[in-house]
Scaffold this motif. Structure first.
Motif, PDB file in Angstrom:
ATOM      1  N   ILE A  35      46.582  36.475  45.360  1.00 14.15           N
ATOM      2  CA  ILE A  35      46.839  35.270  46.139  1.00 14.15           C
ATOM      3  C   ILE A  35      45.493  34.714  46.596  1.00 14.15           C
ATOM      4  N   ASP A  36      45.323  33.414  46.475  1.00 14.19           N
ATOM      5  CA  ASP A  36      44.055  32.758  46.780  1.00 14.19           C
ATOM      6  C   ASP A  36      44.104  32.088  48.148  1.00 14.19           C
ATOM      7  N   GLY A  37      42.923  31.931  48.743  1.00 15.31           N
ATOM      8  CA  GLY A  37      42.851  31.241  50.025  1.00 15.31           C
ATOM      9  C   GLY A  37      41.416  30.938  50.400  1.00 15.31           C
ATOM     10  N   ALA A  38      41.251  30.378  51.581  1.00 11.83           N
ATOM     11  CA  ALA A  38      39.929  30.026  52.076  1.00 11.83           C
ATOM     12  C   ALA A  38      39.934  30.136  53.587  1.00 11.83           C
ATOM     13  N   LEU A  73      38.229  39.596  46.532  1.00 15.13           N
ATOM     14  CA  LEU A  73      37.069  38.937  45.954  1.00 15.13           C
ATOM     15  C   LEU A  73      36.646  37.854  46.941  1.00 15.13           C
ATOM     16  N   TRP A  74      35.354  37.804  47.272  1.00 13.82           N
ATOM     17  CA  TRP A  74      34.855  36.891  48.297  1.00 13.82           C
ATOM     18  C   TRP A  74      33.693  36.081  47.740  1.00 13.82           C
ATOM     19  N   TRP A  75      33.678  34.787  48.039  1.00 11.82           N
ATOM     20  CA  TRP A  75      32.585  33.934  47.587  1.00 11.82           C
ATOM     21  C   TRP A  75      32.547  32.651  48.424  1.00 11.82           C
ATOM     22  N   THR A  76      31.522  31.849  48.168  1.00 15.67           N
ATOM     23  CA  THR A  76      31.398  30.532  48.790  1.00 15.67           C
ATOM     24  C   THR A  76      31.161  29.515  47.681  1.00 15.67           C
ATOM     25  N   ALA A  77      30.913  28.287  48.058  1.00 16.48           N
ATOM     26  CA  ALA A  77      30.661  27.260  47.051  1.00 16.48           C
ATOM     27  C   ALA A  77      29.393  27.542  46.263  1.00 16.48           C
ATOM     28  N   GLU A  78      28.457  28.270  46.858  1.00 17.68           N
ATOM     29  CA  GLU A  78      27.229  28.631  46.166  1.00 17.68           C
ATOM     30  C   GLU A  78      27.471  29.847  45.269  1.00 17.68           C
ATOM     31  N   TYR A 115      28.150  34.553  48.982  1.00 14.74           N
ATOM     32  CA  TYR A 115      28.849  35.207  50.090  1.00 14.74           C
ATOM     33  C   TYR A 115      27.912  36.125  50.855  1.00 14.74           C
ATOM     34  N   THR A 116      27.861  35.960  52.170  1.00  9.64           N
ATOM     35  CA  THR A 116      27.176  36.904  53.047  1.00  9.64           C
ATOM     36  C   THR A 116      28.001  37.069  54.309  1.00  9.64           C
ATOM     37  N   TRP A 163      34.227  30.577  53.667  1.00  9.72           N
ATOM     38  CA  TRP A 163      34.554  31.666  52.755  1.00  9.72           C
ATOM     39  C   TRP A 163      35.780  31.318  51.916  1.00  9.72           C
ATOM     40  N   ARG A 164      35.733  31.759  50.669  1.00  9.60           N
ATOM     41  CA  ARG A 164      36.893  31.666  49.779  1.00  9.60           C
ATOM     42  C   ARG A 164      37.238  33.074  49.326  1.00  9.60           C
ATOM     43  N   TRP A 165      38.500  33.312  49.062  1.00  9.31           N
ATOM     44  CA  TRP A 165      38.879  34.675  48.731  1.00  9.31           C
ATOM     45  C   TRP A 165      40.095  34.718  47.817  1.00  9.31           C
ATOM     46  N   THR A 166      40.169  35.799  47.078  1.00  8.35           N
ATOM     47  CA  THR A 166      41.364  36.171  46.323  1.00  8.35           C
ATOM     48  C   THR A 166      41.700  37.598  46.709  1.00  8.35           C
ATOM     49  N   MET A 167      42.855  37.779  47.315  1.00  5.69           N
ATOM     50  CA  MET A 167      43.315  39.117  47.669  1.00  5.69           C
ATOM     51  C   MET A 167      44.199  39.646  46.545  1.00  5.69           C
ATOM     52  N   MET A 168      44.100  40.961  46.275  1.00  4.77           N
ATOM     53  CA  MET A 168      44.729  41.526  45.090  1.00  4.77           C
ATOM     54  C   MET A 168      45.286  42.926  45.376  1.00  4.77           C
ATOM     55  N   ILE A 169      46.331  43.281  44.648  1.00  2.00           N
ATOM     56  CA  ILE A 169      46.861  44.649  44.640  1.00  2.00           C
ATOM     57  C   ILE A 169      47.178  45.000  43.192  1.00  2.00           C
ATOM     58  N   MET A 170      46.578  46.079  42.697  1.00  2.00           N
ATOM     59  CA  MET A 170      46.792  46.476  41.307  1.00  2.00           C
ATOM     60  C   MET A 170      48.241  46.857  41.058  1.00  2.00           C
ATOM     61  N   GLN A 171      48.726  46.566  39.847  1.00  2.00           N
ATOM     62  CA  GLN A 171      50.104  46.836  39.461  1.00  2.00           C
ATOM     63  C   GLN A 171      50.171  47.751  38.241  1.00  2.00           C
ATOM     64  N   PRO A 172      51.258  48.505  38.100  1.00  2.00           N
ATOM     65  CA  PRO A 172      51.425  49.309  36.887  1.00  2.00           C
ATOM     66  C   PRO A 172      51.745  48.396  35.704  1.00  2.00           C
ATOM     67  N   PRO A 173      51.516  48.858  34.487  1.00  2.00           N
ATOM     68  CA  PRO A 173      51.742  48.006  33.313  1.00  2.00           C
ATOM     69  C   PRO A 173      53.203  47.621  33.099  1.00  2.00           C
ATOM     70  N   GLN A 174      54.127  48.321  33.764  1.00  2.00           N
ATOM     71  CA  GLN A 174      55.555  48.002  33.596  1.00  2.00           C
ATOM     72  C   GLN A 174      55.972  46.717  34.309  1.00  2.00           C
ATOM     73  N   VAL A 175      55.094  46.170  35.138  1.00  2.00           N
ATOM     74  CA  VAL A 175      55.434  44.949  35.877  1.00  2.00           C
ATOM     75  C   VAL A 175      55.365  43.757  34.929  1.00  2.00           C
ATOM     76  N   THR A 176      56.422  42.954  34.935  1.00  2.00           N
ATOM     77  CA  THR A 176      56.515  41.784  34.061  1.00  2.00           C
ATOM     78  C   THR A 176      56.500  40.499  34.892  1.00  2.00           C
ATOM     79  N   PRO A 177      56.160  39.366  34.262  1.00  2.00           N
ATOM     80  CA  PRO A 177      56.229  38.092  34.985  1.00  2.00           C
ATOM     81  C   PRO A 177      57.630  37.798  35.531  1.00  2.00           C
ATOM     82  N   GLU A 178      58.647  38.211  34.778  1.00  2.00           N
ATOM     83  CA  GLU A 178      60.022  37.975  35.235  1.00  2.00           C
ATOM     84  C   GLU A 178      60.330  38.766  36.500  1.00  2.00           C
ATOM     85  N   LEU A 179      59.870  40.015  36.560  1.00  2.00           N
ATOM     86  CA  LEU A 179      60.078  40.830  37.756  1.00  2.00           C
ATOM     87  C   LEU A 179      59.337  40.228  38.942  1.00  2.00           C
ATOM     88  N   VAL A 180      58.123  39.747  38.709  1.00  2.00           N
ATOM     89  CA  VAL A 180      57.351  39.126  39.793  1.00  2.00           C
ATOM     90  C   VAL A 180      58.077  37.889  40.305  1.00  2.00           C
TER      91      VAL A 180
END
Length: 206
Positions: free
Chosen positions: A35-38, A80-85, A89-90, A98-115
């Motif tokens: 999920i992305d945000g700022a 993941l953290w970054w800025t326009a430059e 990021y500091t 600040w801009r960010w993408t927060m993430m949680i790893m998934q097992p390979p059995q996860v499908t787009p339909e399940l999501v």
């Protein structure tokens, strides 16, 4: 039906463990909920985004378990953290930038339909969450340099400086975004005992 059990942190031990000494690691392409945000990570928007991400992650976990496909612990969150430059990021920067993408790893059995089904269920139960912003995507970093930071987030700059020096000393340059993996729950862990992996994709200087 009993689902087989698997600990994904053990499967991918090399990318979910680090020491307080900088080191190189090869990170494979893996699937994540994202999920992305700022803006400031202390903001209501950030907290809602993280709650939405975890809502989807736990919903998928329960669906796979109840279907007899797989039982596993939900993985640590990452950012993941970054800025326009580029690589700008500091910890000292204006958090509103600040801009960010927060993430949680998934097992390979996860499908787009399940999501999609899980997102719809979470949205129905908690209509205030931005769960519609959660997506399933692969993320690849390849060769990286990383270090374990022990302590509160506010003391990260000294650890980051050590990692930057290690990258330069090994004739490498940063080739991707500032990446943090949160091994501790800040609501349950004393600040001085917090454990965070700090990672950067790297490439040779020439």
């Amino acid at each position: 039906m009993t689902a087989p059990k698997q600990d994904l942190k053990k499967v991918h031990r090399s990318v979910y463990s680090a020491t307080t000494e900088p080191a190189m690691v090869d990170v494979p392409e893996l699937p994540f909920l994202m999920i992305d945000g700022a803006g400031d990570p202390n903001s209501d928007g950030y907290r809602a985004a993280v709650e939405a991400l975890y809502g989807a992650a736990y919903g998928i976990r329960f669906a796979l378990k109840n279907s007899g496909i797989l039982e596993y612990p939900v993985m640590p969150s990452q950012g993941l953290w970054w800025t326009a430059e580029p690589h700008g990021y500091t910890q000292d920067g204006d958090r509103a930038d600040w801009r960010w993408t927060m993430m949680i790893m998934q097992p390979p059995q996860v499908t787009p339909e399940l999501v999609a089904d899980t997102i719809a269920a979470v949205a129905s139960k908690k209509p205030g969450l931005p769960v519609e912003g959660v997506r399933l995507a692969n993320h690849a970093e390849g060769r990286c340099s990383q270090i374990l930071h022990v302590g509160p987030f506010r003391t990260e700059p000294a650890t980051i400086d050590r990692l930057h020096a290690f990258i330069a000393d090994n004739a490498m340059v940063i080739a991707g975004r500032h990446h943090e993996i949160y091994l501790s729950n800040p609501n349950r862990t004393a600040p001085e005992k917090m454990r965070t992996i700090i990672r950067y994709p790297v490439r040779p200087t020439r």
